[in-house]
Design a protein around this motif. Structure first.
Motif, PDB file in Angstrom:
ATOM      1  N   ALA A 274      -7.297  19.294 -49.469  1.00 39.26           N
ATOM      2  CA  ALA A 274      -7.771  17.919 -49.497  1.00 39.26           C
ATOM      3  C   ALA A 274      -8.149  17.479 -48.088  1.00 39.26           C
ATOM      4  CB  ALA A 274      -6.689  17.000 -50.050  1.00 39.26           C
ATOM      5  N   ALA A 275      -9.161  16.633 -47.998  1.00 45.92           N
ATOM      6  CA  ALA A 275      -9.574  16.091 -46.712  1.00 45.92           C
ATOM      7  C   ALA A 275      -9.842  14.612 -46.873  1.00 45.92           C
ATOM      8  CB  ALA A 275     -10.845  16.792 -46.228  1.00 45.92           C
ATOM      9  N   LYS A 276      -9.584  13.865 -45.819  1.00 44.68           N
ATOM     10  CA  LYS A 276      -9.885  12.440 -45.908  1.00 44.68           C
ATOM     11  C   LYS A 276     -10.284  11.880 -44.558  1.00 44.68           C
ATOM     12  CE  LYS A 276      -5.351  10.657 -44.925  1.00 44.68           C
ATOM     13  NZ  LYS A 276      -4.333   9.684 -45.234  1.00 44.68           N
ATOM     14  N   ARG A 277     -11.039  10.795 -44.638  1.00 44.80           N
ATOM     15  CA  ARG A 277     -11.374  10.047 -43.439  1.00 44.80           C
ATOM     16  C   ARG A 277     -11.296   8.576 -43.796  1.00 44.80           C
ATOM     17  NH1 ARG A 277     -15.376   7.351 -40.732  1.00 44.80           N
ATOM     18  NH2 ARG A 277     -15.498   7.742 -38.499  1.00 44.80           N
ATOM     19  N   LEU A 326      -6.259  16.569 -43.004  1.00 49.69           N
ATOM     20  CA  LEU A 326      -6.428  17.655 -43.964  1.00 49.69           C
ATOM     21  C   LEU A 326      -5.087  17.965 -44.604  1.00 49.69           C
ATOM     22  CD1 LEU A 326      -8.348  20.331 -41.864  1.00 49.69           C
ATOM     23  CD2 LEU A 326      -9.264  19.093 -43.838  1.00 49.69           C
ATOM     24  N   GLN A 327      -5.133  18.523 -45.777  1.00 49.50           N
ATOM     25  CA  GLN A 327      -3.910  19.061 -46.358  1.00 49.50           C
ATOM     26  C   GLN A 327      -4.237  20.301 -47.175  1.00 49.50           C
ATOM     27  OE1 GLN A 327       0.065  17.638 -48.572  1.00 49.50           O
ATOM     28  NE2 GLN A 327      -1.781  16.776 -49.420  1.00 49.50           N
ATOM     29  N   ALA A 328      -3.422  21.326 -47.035  1.00 52.07           N
ATOM     30  CA  ALA A 328      -3.553  22.518 -47.873  1.00 52.07           C
ATOM     31  C   ALA A 328      -2.205  22.788 -48.512  1.00 52.07           C
ATOM     32  CB  ALA A 328      -3.972  23.710 -47.015  1.00 52.07           C
ATOM     33  N   ASP A 329      -2.221  23.150 -49.759  1.00 51.99           N
ATOM     34  CA  ASP A 329      -0.984  23.326 -50.504  1.00 51.99           C
ATOM     35  C   ASP A 329      -1.086  24.588 -51.350  1.00 51.99           C
ATOM     36  OD1 ASP A 329       1.480  21.614 -51.016  1.00 51.99           O
ATOM     37  OD2 ASP A 329       0.895  22.097 -53.065  1.00 51.99           O
ATOM     38  N   LEU A 330      -0.066  25.407 -51.273  1.00 58.37           N
ATOM     39  CA  LEU A 330      -0.091  26.676 -51.999  1.00 58.37           C
ATOM     40  C   LEU A 330       1.179  26.806 -52.829  1.00 58.37           C
ATOM     41  CD1 LEU A 330      -1.486  29.662 -52.048  1.00 58.37           C
ATOM     42  CD2 LEU A 330       0.442  30.228 -50.577  1.00 58.37           C
ATOM     43  N   ASN A 331       1.014  27.227 -54.063  1.00 57.07           N
ATOM     44  CA  ASN A 331       2.137  27.392 -54.975  1.00 57.07           C
ATOM     45  C   ASN A 331       1.994  28.763 -55.610  1.00 57.07           C
ATOM     46  OD1 ASN A 331       4.201  26.838 -56.847  1.00 57.07           O
ATOM     47  ND2 ASN A 331       3.559  24.677 -56.887  1.00 57.07           N
ATOM     48  N   TYR A 332       2.933  29.634 -55.379  1.00 53.38           N
ATOM     49  CA  TYR A 332       2.766  31.007 -55.835  1.00 53.38           C
ATOM     50  C   TYR A 332       4.082  31.536 -56.393  1.00 53.38           C
ATOM     51  CZ  TYR A 332       1.602  35.987 -55.665  1.00 53.38           C
ATOM     52  OH  TYR A 332       1.385  37.286 -56.005  1.00 53.38           O
ATOM     53  N   LYS A 333       3.978  32.257 -57.489  1.00 45.65           N
ATOM     54  CA  LYS A 333       5.186  32.842 -58.065  1.00 45.65           C
ATOM     55  C   LYS A 333       5.024  34.354 -58.077  1.00 45.65           C
ATOM     56  CE  LYS A 333       8.346  32.267 -61.934  1.00 45.65           C
ATOM     57  NZ  LYS A 333       8.571  31.616 -63.223  1.00 45.65           N
ATOM     58  N   ILE A 334       5.851  35.040 -57.281  1.00 45.27           N
ATOM     59  CA  ILE A 334       5.818  36.508 -57.305  1.00 45.27           C
ATOM     60  C   ILE A 334       6.447  36.933 -58.616  1.00 45.27           C
ATOM     61  CG2 ILE A 334       6.578  38.633 -56.174  1.00 45.27           C
ATOM     62  CD1 ILE A 334       6.713  37.083 -53.556  1.00 45.27           C
TER      63      ILE A 334
END
Lengths: 546, 163
Positions: A274-277, A326-334
């Motif tokens: 996500a990005a914002k101004r 900015l925001q980056a988000d990661l969700n991962y399941k091994i």
């Protein structure tokens, strides 16, 4: 107006009995109270103890619903409000009441209502009861869907300001069209497209002795979102005409906001960016009120929302006068059964976010940036400013060891610029590293024990913190928790904040009793924050609904 | 004071007909699906089998715990009772874009909706999350529970079995 509304409510009662047999009454109740004590360690003496010693916030909602009619009200009683809430919430009264009916697809609300257009950056009325935030409208709202997939909303009203209402009148219109729902030929294709737009205007009389202020301030927004299989993409842009206010130091510059999202997800994997101004986008029902009072719009903080005690010490709040981030988000399941995943798999959550000032340049040589009564400044849309407000990265790994034991390890690294973010005052850039280990252990069926060990390391502000918590729960009714926060790195006063709490839940009724010390700090939910002073005492919270 | 009297009168005049009804029907409210479609709660359907509605948010730890716990036993539950779980997120625009990646990342097999304006939350008188409702075949609320403690899903399952 009020009399008419109550009259309607009253007369309508018996009529419903004849016409509609399925009417239903429901409601909820909540009260939070605290008994305050003196505390030498915390520096709380009889002088700065609240004179009432005992404070309570409480409310109850009642809701009457039939198939196409509903009416409701909320009664609030704060005698007097808890520390940390605005004193203007002291007292009691009916702060919310409405009737709503649905006729031939037209949905009409009279009285109070909450509403959101798009992402809320142009208009959002909502409540966050635990923060004492409520900017509900009092007025009329219409919703209509003329065709499949087309949703229209319009409203007019004034916003709640404690037990009163803001001076300004807000008018708004929003339209949204879901192309795939509207056009049959598109209904089966993989790509889903939605477009929308809003117009919001507020009116407030100009009584200013110096400036000629715009009495009507208009703003508009447009947005879209596209869903294609595993992909989501969306953006919203808001423009606001000149709106000199206390928050922007009475400059005549326009305001702009942009929020864009991109997301991808499949089973066991999710990613979002996500990005914002935001530039000069505070928008209040009353230009003389600053901050979060009677905000017409909502500017979301694009940072991760934390719940662990030490991770909430330095929360970011949007800077409405200008920021980009900015925001980056990661969700991962091994997956389970793999070499790394083991028998139960491993969960991974990673997040990165930042916020900077926007570029600002003087409008001419003789005018300082942001000078009252001028156009304020010029700004290059894509240029980042010189000040870093906030940056954070975090990693959370959760691993189920066996049927009984689960571990969650978290690391956070936060840069928090206290010179700009409302809260603690000028401590410069506070850099903190936080480690958290949570364990969950099932002793026997329905009996569990949970522990948290947390450590916050920083050379600035109040220095290092350590925290420990043990919680014992017996499903479905009981919990008991003991915790201590220790500000051992504080150069002036190394303080312990021990706390013990116990609770009982039965269906929708919950009692929680606590005793201990509370640290001073900013508590945030969503984009709204509240400053809570330190305290020592008993607290009791009761909630119920039916 | 007068206002309160009027409201009490209003409630009393309705009590008689209220008393005739038994369970609350699921209120009719618009929410959004995770692919952006507006969906009315009237269309929540599970072919005469029970439905569980659970309110959650991406920032709510006990909510994720509850949904994780149900997710682990969901296959068994469905096989034995045909129950369907609907998870309604109350995330606002700060986190709304994260809802789908979050739920998918957790591998939750539930129907997910977003209640961004909290319309459904208010209509169901939810004070705090997690808050879970059990609906019978007629989509009437027969049981509800607030908060989540480890093992609470077993109580929910006992209630489902009663239907």
């Amino acid at each position: 107006m009020k009399k008419v509304l109550y009259g309607l409510l009253f007369c309508s009662g018996p009529l419903f009995c004849q016409g509609i047999q399925n009417g239903h009454l429901s409601g909820n109740f909540q009260s939070n109270s605290q008994l305050y004590y003196e505390d030498a360690d915390l520096g709380i003496t009889s002088e700065n103890l609240p004179s009432e010693k005992f404070l309570i916030n409480s409310f109850a909602n009642l809701l009457y619903t039939t198939s196409n009619f509903s009416a409701g009200m909320r009664y609030e009683a704060n005698h007097n409000v808890l520390l940390g809430f605005d004193k203007r919430y002291n007292g009691e009264g009916i702060t919310y009441r409405y009737t709503q009916f649905n006729k031939d697809g037209l949905d009409i609300t009279l009285g109070n209502f909450y509403e959101q257009f798009g992402s809320g950056m142009i208009l959002r009325a909502f409540e966050e009861r635990n923060l004492g935030y409520d900017n509900a409208f009092d007025g009329i709202r219409l919703k209509y869907s003329p065709f499949n997939g087309v949703y229209l909303k319009s409203l007019i009203g004034r916003q709640r300001l404690y037990f009163d209402k803001a001076e300004g009148i807000v008018r708004g219109f929003d339209g949204e069209i879901s192309l795939n729902e509207s056009f049959e030929s598109l209904s089966d294709i993989k790509t889903q497209v939605m477009i929308g737009g809003s117009f919001v205007s507020k009116f407030q009389k100009d009584l200013d002795p110096i400036y000629i202020l715009p009495e009507n301030v208009a703003s508009w927004a447009s947005r879209f979102s596209i869903y294609h299989g595993k992909w989501i993409m969306g953006a919203e842009y808001v423009y606001k005409y000149n709106d000199p206010s206390a928050t922007n130091n009475f400059i005549y510059k326009e305001g702009q906001a942009l929020l864009a999202n991109l997301g991808y997800s499949q089973k066991g994997f999710g990613f979002s960016l996500a990005a914002k101004r935001i530039d000069n986008m505070s928008f209040n029902s009353d230009r003389n009120l600053g901050g979060q009072e009677v905000s017409i719009n909502f500017l979301p903080a694009l940072t991760k929302q934390h719940t662990y005690a030490l991770a909430t010490i330095y929360p970011y709040g949007t800077i409405a006068n200008g920021e980009m981030g900015l925001q980056a988000d990661l969700n991962y399941k091994i997956k389970k059964g793999t070499l790394l995943g083991g028998k139960y798999g491993i969960g991974i959550l990673a997040n990165f976010s930042n916020a900077y000032s926007i570029h600002k340049a003087p409008i001419n040589e003789d005018t300082a940036i942001g000078e009252s009564g001028t156009l304020g400044y010029t700004s290059d849309f894509f240029k980042v400013g010189d000040d870093k407000y906030f940056q954070e990265y975090s990693l959370e790994i959760s691993k189920k060891i066996n049927r009984k034991l689960k571990l969650i390890g978290t690391y956070l690294n936060t840069h928090y610029n206290s010179n700009f973010i409302v809260g603690y005052g000028n401590y410069g850039m506070i850099k903190a590293g936080i480690w958290i280990l949570e364990t969950q252990y099932k002793l026997k069926p329905k009996h569990s024990i949970r522990t948290e060990l947390q450590h916050l390391k920083t050379a600035q502000h109040e220095g290092n913190w350590a925290m420990g918590l043990v919680e014992y729960t017996v499903s479905p009714h009981y919990f008991l928790a003991i915790q201590n926060l220790y500000n051992y790195g504080n150069k002036i006063n190394k303080t312990h904040y021990p706390n013990i709490s116990a609770g009982y839940t039965k269906n929708t009724t919950r009692f929680a009793l606590g005793y201990g010390k509370q640290r001073e700090g900013i508590f945030c939910v969503g984009g709204v924050c509240r400053n809570v002073p330190k305290s020592n005492g008993f607290s009791l919270s009761i909630t119920s609904s039916f | 004071m007068k206002k309160i009297l009027i409201l009490i009168l209003f409630i009393l005049t309705n009590t008689f007909c209220v008393a005739q009804t038994k369970n609350t029907k699921l209120p009719s409210v618009n929410v959004k699906s995770i692919n952006g479609k507006t969906v009315n709660t009237d269309t929540f359907e599970n072919e005469d089998n029970p439905i569980v509605i659970s309110f959650w948010a991406t920032w709510c730890k006990p909510c994720a715990k509850e949904l994780n716990a149900i997710s682990e036993v969901y296959d068994d539950w469905q096989e034995e009772t045909g129950v369907k779980v609907i998870a309604v997120s109350i995330d606002d625009s700060r986190n709304a874009a994260k809802v789908a990646p979050f739920a998918n990342g957790k591998d939750w097999p539930f129907e997910i909706y977003i209640d961004a304006n909290s319309d459904l939350k208010r209509a169901l008188n939810v004070n705090a999350i997690p808050h879970t409702f059990l609906l019978n075949a007629n989509k009437e609320i027969v049981w509800q529970h607030t908060s989540y403690l480890d093992g609470d899903e077993e109580e929910l399952y006992e209630e489902i079995l009663k239907l």
